[in-house]
Design a protein around this motif. Structure first.
Motif, mmCIF file in Angstrom:
data_model
loop_
_atom_site.group_PDB
_atom_site.id
_atom_site.type_symbol
_atom_site.label_atom_id
_atom_site.label_comp_id
_atom_site.label_asym_id
_atom_site.label_seq_id
_atom_site.Cartn_x
_atom_site.Cartn_y
_atom_site.Cartn_z
ATOM 1 N N LYS A 35 0.824 -1.213 0.000
ATOM 2 C CA LYS A 35 0.000 0.000 0.000
ATOM 3 C C LYS A 35 0.850 1.251 0.000
ATOM 4 N N GLY A 62 -4.693 5.272 -1.032
ATOM 5 C CA GLY A 62 -6.066 4.776 -0.969
ATOM 6 C C GLY A 62 -6.406 3.704 -1.996
ATOM 7 N N ASP A 84 -6.396 0.346 -0.376
ATOM 8 C CA ASP A 84 -7.553 0.066 0.486
ATOM 9 C C ASP A 84 -8.752 -0.373 -0.354
ATOM 10 N N SER A 112 -1.559 11.858 5.851
ATOM 11 C CA SER A 112 -1.586 12.208 4.435
ATOM 12 C C SER A 112 -0.244 12.087 3.743
ATOM 13 N N ARG A 113 -0.294 11.857 2.447
ATOM 14 C CA ARG A 113 0.873 12.103 1.625
ATOM 15 C C ARG A 113 1.128 13.612 1.667
ATOM 16 N N LYS A 160 -2.615 17.603 -1.667
ATOM 17 C CA LYS A 160 -3.268 17.496 -0.362
ATOM 18 C C LYS A 160 -3.413 18.851 0.340
ATOM 19 N N GLY A 169 2.957 11.907 8.002
ATOM 20 C CA GLY A 169 2.956 11.882 6.547
ATOM 21 C C GLY A 169 4.363 11.895 6.005
ATOM 22 N N GLY A 191 6.870 9.908 8.019
ATOM 23 C CA GLY A 191 6.958 8.490 7.690
ATOM 24 C C GLY A 191 5.585 7.937 7.378
ATOM 25 N N TYR A 192 5.537 6.642 7.236
ATOM 26 C CA TYR A 192 4.280 5.967 6.936
ATOM 27 C C TYR A 192 4.057 4.938 8.023
ATOM 28 N N ASP A 193 2.966 5.055 8.766
ATOM 29 C CA ASP A 193 2.741 4.177 9.911
ATOM 30 C C ASP A 193 1.255 3.858 10.023
ATOM 31 N N GLY A 242 -10.895 10.269 -1.492
ATOM 32 C CA GLY A 242 -10.384 10.506 -0.142
ATOM 33 C C GLY A 242 -10.965 9.443 0.769
ATOM 34 N N LEU A 243 -10.113 8.885 1.615
ATOM 35 C CA LEU A 243 -10.589 7.862 2.549
ATOM 36 C C LEU A 243 -10.471 8.318 3.990
ATOM 37 N N TYR A 303 -12.803 7.433 7.328
ATOM 38 C CA TYR A 303 -12.370 6.834 8.593
ATOM 39 C C TYR A 303 -12.737 7.782 9.734
HETATM 40 P P1 ADP Z 1 -4.453 9.049 -1.498
HETATM 41 O O1 ADP Z 1 -4.740 7.701 -2.023
HETATM 42 O O2 ADP Z 1 -4.587 10.130 -2.513
HETATM 43 O O3 ADP Z 1 -3.156 9.139 -0.777
HETATM 44 P P2 ADP Z 1 -6.708 8.548 0.308
HETATM 45 O O4 ADP Z 1 -7.320 9.412 1.344
HETATM 46 O O5 ADP Z 1 -7.625 7.901 -0.661
HETATM 47 O O6 ADP Z 1 -5.590 9.420 -0.425
HETATM 48 O O7 ADP Z 1 -5.942 7.338 0.977
HETATM 49 C C1 ADP Z 1 -4.816 7.494 1.758
HETATM 50 C C2 ADP Z 1 -4.627 6.220 2.557
HETATM 51 O O8 ADP Z 1 -3.278 6.150 2.998
HETATM 52 C C3 ADP Z 1 -5.477 6.169 3.806
HETATM 53 O O9 ADP Z 1 -5.740 4.815 4.121
HETATM 54 C C4 ADP Z 1 -4.561 6.810 4.850
HETATM 55 O O10 ADP Z 1 -4.894 6.431 6.165
HETATM 56 C C5 ADP Z 1 -3.226 6.257 4.419
HETATM 57 N N1 ADP Z 1 -2.078 7.095 4.756
HETATM 58 C C6 ADP Z 1 -1.643 8.206 4.110
HETATM 59 N N2 ADP Z 1 -0.511 8.669 4.662
HETATM 60 C C7 ADP Z 1 -0.220 7.844 5.683
HETATM 61 C C8 ADP Z 1 0.847 7.770 6.636
HETATM 62 N N3 ADP Z 1 1.846 8.653 6.648
HETATM 63 N N4 ADP Z 1 0.836 6.761 7.531
HETATM 64 C C9 ADP Z 1 -0.178 5.855 7.524
HETATM 65 N N5 ADP Z 1 -1.194 5.858 6.655
HETATM 66 C C10 ADP Z 1 -1.215 6.834 5.738
#
Ligand code: ADP
Ligand code: GLC
Length: 477
Positions: free
Chosen positions: A15, A18, A21, A297-298, A303, A326, A352-354, A378-379, A383
């Motif tokens: 992953k 989104g 997911d 977020s990214r 964003k 992010g 980071g990504y966590d 957007g997800l 959530y």
């Molecule tokens: P996009 O796909 O454009 O990045 P979305 O809102 O559709 O935007 O999905 C982003 C997904 O990635 C969500 O499940 C969000 O919780 C997750 N996510 C984004 N950044 C992080 C992060 N730094 N750490 C954990 N989960 C992240």
């Protein structure tokens, strides 16, 4: 009905956003409706264990310069078809980027290979399973309709746009290497300002097009959002549908979330405070009068987080706090890290990504900020709704479709679930933050809104049925 999904990501296996997911959730949502989905995914190193458990179902002696095979395996409730092609996918790190943060030099080969394998399976290459329809997701799978058409296949194809900002555009000289004839480089097919676009090819050749919210479907036809493909989208308006994403209610469940110390429901909302304390601890934040905002977020201009940097004084003036996780553009990572240093205790940044932390943040924060300039669906706001973490969102794309703004009429009618703002500017975001703080200061109004948000349907039920009826119409015609 048998359906093949072709995609480059699938949660929980691999992953970056989104897309994963959605690919991980839709097959499970369609199964009870009588549709059997198999997901074709590259066998990245993260899937090595699944490959070792699987069964070879297809051998491809020469796929874009090397031996490849497809391995079938069921894992975590999803029927996977894994494309093992070590010369393309057996690489460490990010699935799209090399160690220097640049796109892998051969991404056109890697994802042409994925599309080619998808087209073969779509056209009946497996012994015991043939799809009635193939659904290709985003540019990485967008050559599926082209390869299928070239093979003379009559199986219908659906091209789903999760984000039109990513199009897979390469020099036209790649055509020979990926086995496509020169006439694909025509304006009616894949030509894009003299170069070759994977996504445009898919959009012009698929039987139907879907995207991930009704508002984004309309926006895609406007120059401001179409990213050069708005003309293509207008030409195919009659074949385009917007079906809003849902979320996996088992994975995102505030009553039972392994990453949050305390489970809670709309009825036991006060227990959310225990998670808030844990979240404050994790980010080194102190208590304040105002709400605790989070961002997951990214970090890119899509964003709109640069607007949040500008609106930060408003947030601080209201004695609110911010926890952000992010990664992405380096300058933005640095700016948020600096903000955390300058406003220690008020702003907390984790670069980071966590995945686990993102759950704790939804469980503990009061509100979630999503100030995107554009947002196909957007997800994180979905959530947020489910966790009673009030979404504060830009009025665009799927954000506009899923959050009911707490304006006077909505408050009177008792239907508000969040805060929307437009235009997407720092001033309007500041005003939205102000408005959220006002709402928060009246705890009766706030908790009523949280309870409503938690009851708002965000599962896949309705959208899975919408996909099924679209798929059925295509396979029956
Ligand atoms: P996009 O796909 O454009 O990045 P979305 O809102 O559709 O935007 O999905 C982003 C997904 O990635 C969500 O499940 C969000 O919780 C997750 N996510 C984004 N950044 C992080 C992060 N730094 N750490 C954990 N989960 C992240
Ligand atoms: C893309 C979009 C996002 C959407 C996701 C899943 O990454 O940016 O808005 O929710 O795909 O469809």
């Amino acid at each position: 009905m048998n359906i093949l999904f072709v995609a480059s990501e699938c949660a929980p296996f691999v992953k970056t956003g989104g897309l994963a997911d959605v690919i991980g959730a839709v097959p499970k949502a369609l199964a009870p409706l009588g549709a059997h989905v198999r997901v074709l995914l590259p066998a990245y190193p993260a899937l090595a264990m699944e490959v070792s458990r699987g069964t070879e179902v297809l051998s491809l002696p020469d796929l874009m310069g090397g031996h490849a095979r497809v391995v079938a395996v069921s894992a975590k409730g999803i029927d996977l078809l894994l494309l093992e092609a070590p010369h393309l996918f057996d690489r460490p790190g990010n699935i799209y980027l090399d160690g220097n943060g640049q796109d892998w030099h051969d991404n056109y080969l890697r994802f042409a290979a994925l599309s080619r394998a998808g087209a073969l399976i779509g056209d009946g290459a497996l012994d015991d399973w043939k799809p009635d329809l193939v659904n290709a997701h985003d540019w990485q799978a967008a050559l599926v309709p082209a390869y299928m058409a070239l093979a003379g296949s009559t199986v219908p194809t659906v091209m789903t746009i999760h984000n039109i900002a990513f199009q897979g555009v390469f020099g036209a000289d790649v055509l020979a290497a990926i086995g496509l004839p020169w006439d694909m480089q025509s304006v009616e097919r894949g030509e894009y300002y003299g170069r070759f676009s994977f996504l445009k090819t898919g959009l012009t050749m698929a039987s139907r097009i879907t995207t991930v919210s009704p508002t984004y479907a309309r926006e895609l036809m406007e120059p401001e959002y179409g990213m050069g493909l708005d003309g293509v989208m207008r030409a195919r308006a009659a074949d385009l549908s917007g079906i809003v994403n849902g979320i996996d209610l088992d994975v995102w469940n505030p009553e039972d979330d392994a990453n949050a110390p305390e489970g809670y429901s709309a009825r036991t909302l006060r227990k959310k405070a225990i998670n808030k304390e844990a979240l404050e601890g994790r980010f080194g934040l102190t208590r304040g009068e105002g709400p605790l905002f989070c961002v997951i977020s990214r970090m890119t201009t899509q964003k709109g987080l640069d607007l949040l940097l500008e609106a930060m004084p408003t947030l601080l003036e209201r004695d609110a706090r911010l926890a952000i996780v992010g990664s992405g553009d380096k300058w933005m990572e640095h700016a948020f890290s600096d903000a955390a240093t300058h406003h220690a205790g008020r702003v907390g940044t984790i670069i980071g990504y966590d995945e686990g932390l993102s759950h704790l943040m939804q469980a503990g924060a009061d509100a979630i900020l999503v100030p995107s300039r554009f947002e196909p669906c957007g997800l994180t706001q979905l959530y947020g709704l489910r966790y009673g973490t009030i979404p504060v969102v830009a009025r665009t794309g799927g954000l506009a479709d899923t959050v009911i703004d707490a304006n006077l009429a909505a408050l009177d009618a008792g239907c508000a679930t969040g805060v929307q703002f437009a235009p997407v500017t720092a001033v309007a975001l500041g005003q939205a933050i102000d408005r959220t703080c006002d709402l928060f200061s009246d705890q009766k109004v706030w908790t009523a809104m949280q309870r409503r948000a938690m009851k708002h349907p965000v599962g896949w039920d309705a959208s899975a049925r919408a996909y099924l009826s679209l798929f059925s119409a295509l396979t029956e015609s």
